[in-house]
Design a protein around this motif. Sequence first.
Motif, mmCIF file in Angstrom:
data_model
loop_
_atom_site.group_PDB
_atom_site.id
_atom_site.type_symbol
_atom_site.label_atom_id
_atom_site.label_comp_id
_atom_site.label_asym_id
_atom_site.label_seq_id
_atom_site.Cartn_x
_atom_site.Cartn_y
_atom_site.Cartn_z
ATOM 1 N N ALA A 1 0.824 -1.271 -0.066
ATOM 2 C CA ALA A 1 0.082 -0.043 0.051
ATOM 3 C C ALA A 1 0.983 1.277 -0.092
ATOM 4 C CB ALA A 1 -0.883 0.057 1.234
ATOM 5 N N TRP A 2 0.366 2.226 -0.663
ATOM 6 C CA TRP A 2 1.324 3.571 -0.736
ATOM 7 C C TRP A 2 0.228 4.953 -0.928
ATOM 8 C CZ3 TRP A 2 1.660 6.598 -5.238
ATOM 9 C CH2 TRP A 2 1.204 6.218 -6.467
ATOM 10 N N VAL A 3 0.678 5.896 -0.431
ATOM 11 C CA VAL A 3 0.086 7.039 -0.387
ATOM 12 C C VAL A 3 0.795 7.913 -1.126
ATOM 13 C CG1 VAL A 3 -0.811 9.179 0.858
ATOM 14 C CG2 VAL A 3 -1.176 6.758 1.767
ATOM 15 N N GLY A 4 0.401 8.719 -2.395
ATOM 16 C CA GLY A 4 0.825 9.697 -3.236
ATOM 17 C C GLY A 4 0.120 10.771 -3.061
ATOM 18 N N LEU A 5 0.812 12.056 -3.207
ATOM 19 C CA LEU A 5 0.169 13.526 -3.294
ATOM 20 C C LEU A 5 0.537 13.807 -4.605
ATOM 21 C CD1 LEU A 5 1.162 14.791 0.195
ATOM 22 C CD2 LEU A 5 -1.121 13.613 -0.368
ATOM 23 N N ARG B 1 5.702 -4.479 -14.490
ATOM 24 C CA ARG B 1 6.268 -4.316 -13.097
ATOM 25 C C ARG B 1 5.133 -4.911 -12.269
ATOM 26 N NH1 ARG B 1 8.423 1.034 -11.258
ATOM 27 N NH2 ARG B 1 9.265 2.117 -12.991
ATOM 28 N N GLY B 2 4.092 -4.887 -12.698
ATOM 29 C CA GLY B 2 3.111 -5.745 -11.574
ATOM 30 C C GLY B 2 3.172 -7.197 -11.567
ATOM 31 N N ARG B 3 3.646 -7.711 -12.730
ATOM 32 C CA ARG B 3 3.820 -9.112 -12.973
ATOM 33 C C ARG B 3 5.066 -9.515 -12.062
ATOM 34 N NH1 ARG B 3 4.347 -9.456 -18.096
ATOM 35 N NH2 ARG B 3 2.140 -9.158 -18.401
ATOM 36 N N ARG B 4 5.945 -8.941 -12.089
ATOM 37 C CA ARG B 4 7.286 -9.124 -11.280
ATOM 38 C C ARG B 4 6.960 -9.395 -9.643
ATOM 39 N NH1 ARG B 4 9.962 -4.957 -14.182
ATOM 40 N NH2 ARG B 4 10.339 -3.946 -12.254
ATOM 41 N N PHE B 5 6.190 -8.370 -9.471
ATOM 42 C CA PHE B 5 5.782 -8.147 -7.994
ATOM 43 C C PHE B 5 4.395 -9.249 -7.586
ATOM 44 C CE2 PHE B 5 8.288 -4.441 -8.755
ATOM 45 C CZ PHE B 5 9.312 -4.622 -7.732
ATOM 46 N N GLY B 6 3.771 -9.685 -8.744
ATOM 47 C CA GLY B 6 2.576 -10.704 -8.229
ATOM 48 C C GLY B 6 1.294 -9.709 -7.954
ATOM 49 N N TRP B 7 1.064 -8.804 -8.661
ATOM 50 C CA TRP B 7 -0.163 -7.959 -8.389
ATOM 51 C C TRP B 7 -1.493 -8.700 -9.029
ATOM 52 C CZ3 TRP B 7 2.400 -6.359 -5.004
ATOM 53 C CH2 TRP B 7 3.108 -5.144 -5.087
ATOM 54 N N GLY B 8 -2.284 -9.006 -8.124
ATOM 55 C CA GLY B 8 -3.428 -9.768 -8.782
ATOM 56 C C GLY B 8 -4.736 -8.780 -8.961
ATOM 57 N N SER B 9 -4.892 -7.910 -8.170
ATOM 58 C CA SER B 9 -5.748 -6.856 -8.221
ATOM 59 C C SER B 9 -5.201 -5.580 -7.560
ATOM 60 C CB SER B 9 -6.922 -7.333 -7.431
ATOM 61 O OG SER B 9 -6.816 -7.748 -6.304
ATOM 62 N N ALA B 10 -5.847 -4.505 -7.803
ATOM 63 C CA ALA B 10 -5.664 -3.014 -7.090
ATOM 64 C C ALA B 10 -6.687 -2.078 -7.093
ATOM 65 C CB ALA B 10 -4.338 -2.388 -8.157
ATOM 66 N N ALA B 11 -6.511 -1.252 -6.046
ATOM 67 C CA ALA B 11 -7.750 -0.563 -5.908
ATOM 68 C C ALA B 11 -6.950 1.185 -5.579
ATOM 69 C CB ALA B 11 -8.527 -0.933 -4.577
ATOM 70 N N ALA B 12 -7.633 2.227 -6.055
ATOM 71 C CA ALA B 12 -7.196 3.381 -5.669
ATOM 72 C C ALA B 12 -8.136 4.242 -5.323
ATOM 73 C CB ALA B 12 -6.618 4.045 -7.130
ATOM 74 N N LEU B 13 -8.087 5.037 -4.191
ATOM 75 C CA LEU B 13 -9.040 5.566 -3.538
ATOM 76 C C LEU B 13 -8.579 7.172 -3.285
ATOM 77 C CD1 LEU B 13 -8.863 2.712 -1.966
ATOM 78 C CD2 LEU B 13 -11.164 3.256 -1.415
ATOM 79 N N PRO B 14 -9.336 8.131 -3.879
ATOM 80 C CA PRO B 14 -8.875 9.519 -3.680
ATOM 81 C C PRO B 14 -8.793 10.023 -2.153
ATOM 82 C CG PRO B 14 -11.223 9.577 -4.211
ATOM 83 C CD PRO B 14 -10.615 7.959 -4.346
ATOM 84 N N GLY C 1 -4.519 13.757 -3.239
ATOM 85 C CA GLY C 1 -3.555 12.361 -3.388
ATOM 86 C C GLY C 1 -4.460 11.184 -3.435
ATOM 87 N N THR C 2 -3.829 10.236 -3.398
ATOM 88 C CA THR C 2 -4.818 8.893 -3.468
ATOM 89 C C THR C 2 -3.809 7.699 -2.682
ATOM 90 O OG1 THR C 2 -3.414 8.111 -5.137
ATOM 91 C CG2 THR C 2 -5.322 9.112 -5.884
ATOM 92 N N LEU C 3 -4.795 6.725 -2.079
ATOM 93 C CA LEU C 3 -4.292 5.710 -1.323
ATOM 94 C C LEU C 3 -4.473 4.356 -2.217
ATOM 95 C CD1 LEU C 3 -3.445 3.954 1.037
ATOM 96 C CD2 LEU C 3 -5.779 3.889 1.642
#
Length: 774
Positions: free
Chosen positions: A584-588, A653-666, A675-677
């Motif tokens: 999980a990460w927070v971006g501004l 990038r996602g394949r290298r780290f095994g991302w299956g699904s993602a969610a972005a919330l303002p 920003g977003t979470l």
Amino acid sequence: MHNRRHSMIRRLPPAGIAMLYATFAALWIVLSGAFLDITVADPDVQSRIELVKGLFFVAVSSILLFLLLSSQRSSRACDDQAFAPDARATLAAPFMTLLALVVPLLGTAVYQLNARSDRRDMLQTLTAIADLKAVPVERWLAERRFDALVLSRSAGFSQHALAMQQRSDKAAEHAVLERLTALRDTIGYDSLQLLDPRGRIVAGVGEHYAQAVPPGVDLASVMASGEPLMVFGPPHPDRRLHIDFLAPLASVDGDRREPVGVAVLHIDLPTLLSPIVEGWPNSSSSGAAMIIRRDGNDAVVVSRDPQRISLAPESRLPLSTPDLPAAAAVVDAGSGTIDGVNHRGTPVLAAYRPIAGTDWRMLVMVDRAEALAPSRSLALWFMAIALVAVLMIAAAVVQMMRQQRKAQRLEIQAKNDRLLGKFYELPFVGMAITSPVTKGWLRYNDRLCEILGYTPTELALTNWADLTHPDDLAADVKEFERALRGETDGYQIEKRFVRKDGKFVEAALDIRCLRQPDGTVEYVLATIQDITERKLAEARILRQSKFYAGLSACNAAIVHSTRESDLFQVVCQTAVDAGGMKMAWVGLTDAAGMIRPVERWGIGTEYLRDILISVDAGSAFGRGPTGTAARTQTPFWCQDFQNDPVTEPWHERGRRFGWGSAAALPIMRGGNCVGTLTLYASETNAFDEDARKLLLDMVANLSFALDNFARSAARRAAEVRLVEQLDELRRWHANTLDREDRILELKREVNMLLAQSGQPPRYASAAEPQSRDA
């Protein structure tokens, strides 16, 4: 020796013949009557069979009497002759007598043999039915305990309850009622109430009871324990049996825990138990089920099938009767079976088992007469065949006995085939018989085809190894080889099958080996139960638990954090450690419209190194989940990261780290997106409706905290400005006072100079001039 025996028969006096006839008659009456009493319970049927039995006795005894008299007449006419051909008929008489006496004995033996088998099979069936009925009750109770646990662990609900009691906060009261109403509408509780620490009702939905605290419950102990409590309630004067789930609420401040009250979740027992207890999974005229518990020296009925058991709820059955199944069930702490007598005095077969988490017992019963009906039917048919055979093949008694034994084996085999056929037709379990050598199918039912997605013809071309998930094959083969070596008679294992359409099926596999006399395995019998839905439900509950824990941790972080950076760090860490996310990460958003990571946590944070994400819809880097959420100010749910076209720039990038699904919330501050979470999960479709709701609550609380930070900063700036203005006012006031004192001093000096020159004072008062023109 042979001639002497038949000479004795020919020389029997009339008294001897009468004695032989009386012996045969007595044995026939006693044995056939005993057999009839055992096999037939209906008096009307008994009377009809008695008539047939009497006619048959007359026919057989007449033949025997005729043969004996003929033998005597032949003996008197040919006293000096050797053993004549008519002696064959005389020789048949004792054989027919023996055969006629053996028939009821054989019938009784057949009945006893099959009765034991039928009794054992019925007890096994009753045990399975008890499990089938008890497991839904246990699952339902576990879910309701989880409802109470979630409500007890909800920091937000506890804070609302506290605010409603201390400040009569209408918003908090609305939130409490809304949460209770949602539970009532979703789960089906009859009523939900919020009690203060003194046990008074402060809020509630549904039916309300005059006595809020269940009898015998120490509310203080419940709140002190902090753990939910299930209470089985006795019937209210105008209510039915019910269960109360008590969820203690507390306000947590650091290490301090202050009781807020208790939430009482109330539901009537018939709402839970009636659909489960009523009915029978197969055809039965006497099969019935009931739930009982122990109360002192009595077994108390909690719920029962009203169509088959003439007992009302809370009926009491004494434990002093050892043959009573209800008494045996509550005395025994575990599972078991019993051959006893029910409350009506009817002989029954019964099985029972405890219901986990309660002091209840699930008891299922069937009349012994119904359970042993197949044995009686088989025995009666055998009797009829044997009796007809005695009349039709009197000259070949030995061959007849052989044929009877063969017929018996055929009947037993036919019965077993019918029972096996019915078992194979059961719609809720897959069954198969396979060869231990080829691993191929010898027989399987339609349910197995449904589970694996193959037609019967297609399934015949496969084997176990073809259908087993590669990761589960080694464990299955290991256990199978142990069974082939004779180390075990079988095994149970949970594994995944690969369906025809490529999807995986979670299944519970039970393997049993049928061995030859030398110990080698002849057949392998397997039962396969589809547990995919159960596994998905368990995963969903685990995921929801993690999300609830994450939301609670985030709420605690919001309360204690004083800086944005601290808050962002805690939110990311909580989403991964407590919420089950992989990263999980927070971006501004900066002035150039690019989203820059400021906080991150979890496995794969290297994914963010030199990453480009924009809020511009015209850029290829602005149409992904994070950019879209920031631009539209709405959540974006990407349930299949590797196959969604909007995430194409980040697929590698996602394949290298095994991302299956993602969610972005303002993340909002002052009504604007700052920003977003963004969160990543290893599996696809990780964000179901419950997960979305919890994540939205988390981001809403985060945005609320940012607004609070902004308001606090504005308040501090206003306070600084106010202090500065007060300082300026004090300086101005001090300067003003200095000027007024100087004016007064000058007035006095003027008056003194005028007085020295003999002139009147210019100012009448040292404080005010006489005229403003002067």
